[in-house]
Design an enzyme around this catalytic site. Structure first.
Site, PDB file in Angstrom:
ATOM      1  N   ARG A  25       0.876  -1.185   0.000  1.00  0.00           N
ATOM      2  CA  ARG A  25       0.000   0.000   0.000  1.00  0.00           C
ATOM      3  C   ARG A  25       0.910   1.231   0.000  1.00  0.00           C
ATOM      4  O   ARG A  25       1.879   1.268   0.758  1.00  0.00           O
ATOM      5  CB  ARG A  25      -0.924   0.016   1.231  1.00  0.00           C
ATOM      6  CG  ARG A  25      -2.001  -1.077   1.185  1.00  0.00           C
ATOM      7  CD  ARG A  25      -3.040  -0.886   2.277  1.00  0.00           C
ATOM      8  NE  ARG A  25      -3.993   0.145   1.940  1.00  0.00           N
ATOM      9  CZ  ARG A  25      -4.911   0.616   2.811  1.00  0.00           C
ATOM     10  NH1 ARG A  25      -4.965   0.140   4.050  1.00  0.00           N
ATOM     11  NH2 ARG A  25      -5.764   1.549   2.441  1.00  0.00           N
ATOM     12  N   ASP A  35      -2.072   9.010   7.890  1.00  0.00           N
ATOM     13  CA  ASP A  35      -1.279   8.002   7.177  1.00  0.00           C
ATOM     14  C   ASP A  35       0.094   8.525   6.797  1.00  0.00           C
ATOM     15  O   ASP A  35       1.048   7.761   6.668  1.00  0.00           O
ATOM     16  CB  ASP A  35      -2.021   7.524   5.931  1.00  0.00           C
ATOM     17  CG  ASP A  35      -3.109   6.549   6.338  1.00  0.00           C
ATOM     18  OD1 ASP A  35      -4.173   7.005   6.780  1.00  0.00           O
ATOM     19  OD2 ASP A  35      -2.854   5.332   6.271  1.00  0.00           O
ATOM     20  N   ASN A  82      -4.935  11.379   5.200  1.00  0.00           N
ATOM     21  CA  ASN A  82      -5.696  10.429   6.022  1.00  0.00           C
ATOM     22  C   ASN A  82      -6.860   9.924   5.182  1.00  0.00           C
ATOM     23  O   ASN A  82      -7.055  10.346   4.031  1.00  0.00           O
ATOM     24  CB  ASN A  82      -6.165  11.105   7.319  1.00  0.00           C
ATOM     25  CG  ASN A  82      -6.719  10.098   8.322  1.00  0.00           C
ATOM     26  OD1 ASN A  82      -6.079   9.076   8.586  1.00  0.00           O
ATOM     27  ND2 ASN A  82      -7.890  10.337   8.863  1.00  0.00           N
TER      28      ASN A  82
HETATM   29  O1  MRU Z   1      -7.481   2.356   4.515  1.00  0.00           O
HETATM   30  P1  MRU Z   1      -7.198   2.270   5.982  1.00  0.00           P
HETATM   31  O2  MRU Z   1      -8.321   1.683   6.779  1.00  0.00           O
HETATM   32  O3  MRU Z   1      -5.867   1.607   6.246  1.00  0.00           O
HETATM   33  O4  MRU Z   1      -7.061   3.791   6.435  1.00  0.00           O
HETATM   34  C1  MRU Z   1      -6.768   4.058   7.775  1.00  0.00           C
HETATM   35  C2  MRU Z   1      -6.750   5.502   8.110  1.00  0.00           C
HETATM   36  O5  MRU Z   1      -6.938   6.352   7.280  1.00  0.00           O
HETATM   37  C3  MRU Z   1      -6.383   5.855   9.528  1.00  0.00           C
HETATM   38  O6  MRU Z   1      -7.023   7.019   9.934  1.00  0.00           O
HETATM   39  C4  MRU Z   1      -4.862   6.061   9.615  1.00  0.00           C
HETATM   40  O7  MRU Z   1      -4.184   4.982   9.058  1.00  0.00           O
HETATM   41  C5  MRU Z   1      -4.410   6.273  11.008  1.00  0.00           C
HETATM   42  S1  MRU Z   1      -4.516   4.815  11.968  1.00  0.00           S
HETATM   43  C6  MRU Z   1      -3.929   5.142  13.528  1.00  0.00           C
END
Ligand code: MRU
Length: 329
Positions: free
Chosen positions: A80, A220, A230
């Site tokens: 990812r 992120d 994010n």
């Molecule tokens: O696609 P995801 O579910 O991995 O996205 C997660 C998020 O956007 C969270 O807000 C981010 O990773 C922070 S987790 C502490």
């Protein structure tokens, strides 16, 4: 004991299958680096810190199995693109050089323990920003499930509750993957924390009604100037918070800061399959052949962020200097 999204058995990494929550608590076993990369890509494990920790154990598994670690690192990093914690954790494992698998496992365990510790500190720093009785809006899931445990945004919620504050949380459902509805609602409910689920398009209405004292979200990747990637929809919430004079807090560990990214413009945004938009739970909700887009993240510009809550303290604007100071060893 709070929810944990992963556990190390000594020879395998077990991941709580987050695709099946809240209906089933099923664990998936990974025994090599490739299966960890697949689990990250398929969202069995998700959330920036959690995928970093999983990748660290993926590297340890690769070492235990005598895999080519350069290849394992490349496969894990490619799983990812947006969350920098993934590359950060893999690079940390790679930096160990030629060491025994035992040392690799110990490093991954150290990354896991440090993440939980960081989240508890983030929680304490964040709770201090809040009044005695508050309603918070959060988006996606930045909870125990997205980290080694305790959570970042939900770590702030937990620490506020533990400090005796009266806390109510509104969780945006987070289309299309429904991390808010499926995961945030589930883990807060499990902890007995007051949680109300709303669809994403209800947020403006509740801001108008002055329902929120603050917004707390995870991240992120945070660029050197404070621009923050994010979950898709975070930017919309930030604009609303700004229009209604509600503080907008980002809670994230230092490992989420990418000093090599000068601004949000250089953060890679993952584009996921359109199937996740036109289908919910395997049922089609849009006409066949319709054009569809699915950016999985958006970037909230630094000017909309009140503060970034890290384990090293609360960073305030101008973020270029507060971030620069915080990332120094
Ligand atoms: O696609 P995801 O579910 O991995 O996205 C997660 C998020 O956007 C969270 O807000 C981010 O990773 C922070 S987790 C502490």
């Amino acid at each position: 004991m709070h929810v944990t999204p992963l556990r190390w058995t000594g020879t395998a990494l077990e991941l709580l299958d987050q695709r099946r929550l809240p209906d089933e608590e099923t664990w998936v076993e990974c025994r090599d680096a490739g299966s960890v990369a697949t689990a990250i890509r398929d969202m069995i494990v998700r959330g920036a810190p959690a995928i970093g920790i999983a990748a660290a154990f993926g590297m340890a598994l690769g070492a235990l199995r005598g895999e080519n670690l350069d290849r394992a690192a490349a496969t894990l990093k490619a799983a990812r693109p947006t969350a920098v914690n993934l590359a950060w954790a893999v690079d940390r494992m790679t930096a160990l050089g030629q060491v025994s698998p035992r040392v690799m496992v110990a490093e991954a365990e150290g990354i896991l323990a440090a993440d939980i510790e960081a989240n508890m500190r983030i929680g304490q720093h964040g709770a201090e920003l809040l009044g005695p009785s508050i309603t918070l809006l959060t988006h996606c899931n930045a909870g125990a499930l997205a980290t080694g445990g305790y959570g970042t945004a939900l770590g702030v919620v937990r620490a506020a509750v533990e400090s005796g504050r009266k806390v109510a949380v509104f969780a945006g459902e987070t289309r299309p993957y429904l991390q808010g509805a499926r995961l945030t609602a589930w883990e807060l409910q499990k902890d007995g924390i007051d949680v109300t689920l709303i669809t994403d398009n209800m947020a403006g209405h509740f801001f108008q009604q002055q329902r929120f004292d603050a917004v707390v979200v995870g991240a992120d990747r945070i660029a050197a100037n404070g621009d923050t990637a994010n979950k898709i929809g975070t930017y919309t919430v930030a604009v609303l918070a700004n229009a209604h004079n509600v503080p907008f807090y980002v809670a994230a560990p230092i490992s989420t800061i990418d000093i090599a990214c000068p601004s949000g413009a250089s953060i890679p945004i993952e584009e996921r399959s359109g199937d996740e938009v036109v289908e919910t739970f395997g049922r089609r909700i849009a006409p066949l052949g319709v054009a569809v887009r699915h950016p999985a993240f958006d970037v909230t510009p630094a000017r909309l962020i009140t503060a970034i809550i890290t384990e090293r303290g609360v960073l305030r604007p101008p973020f270029t200097s507060s971030i620069d100071k915080a990332v120094r060893p």
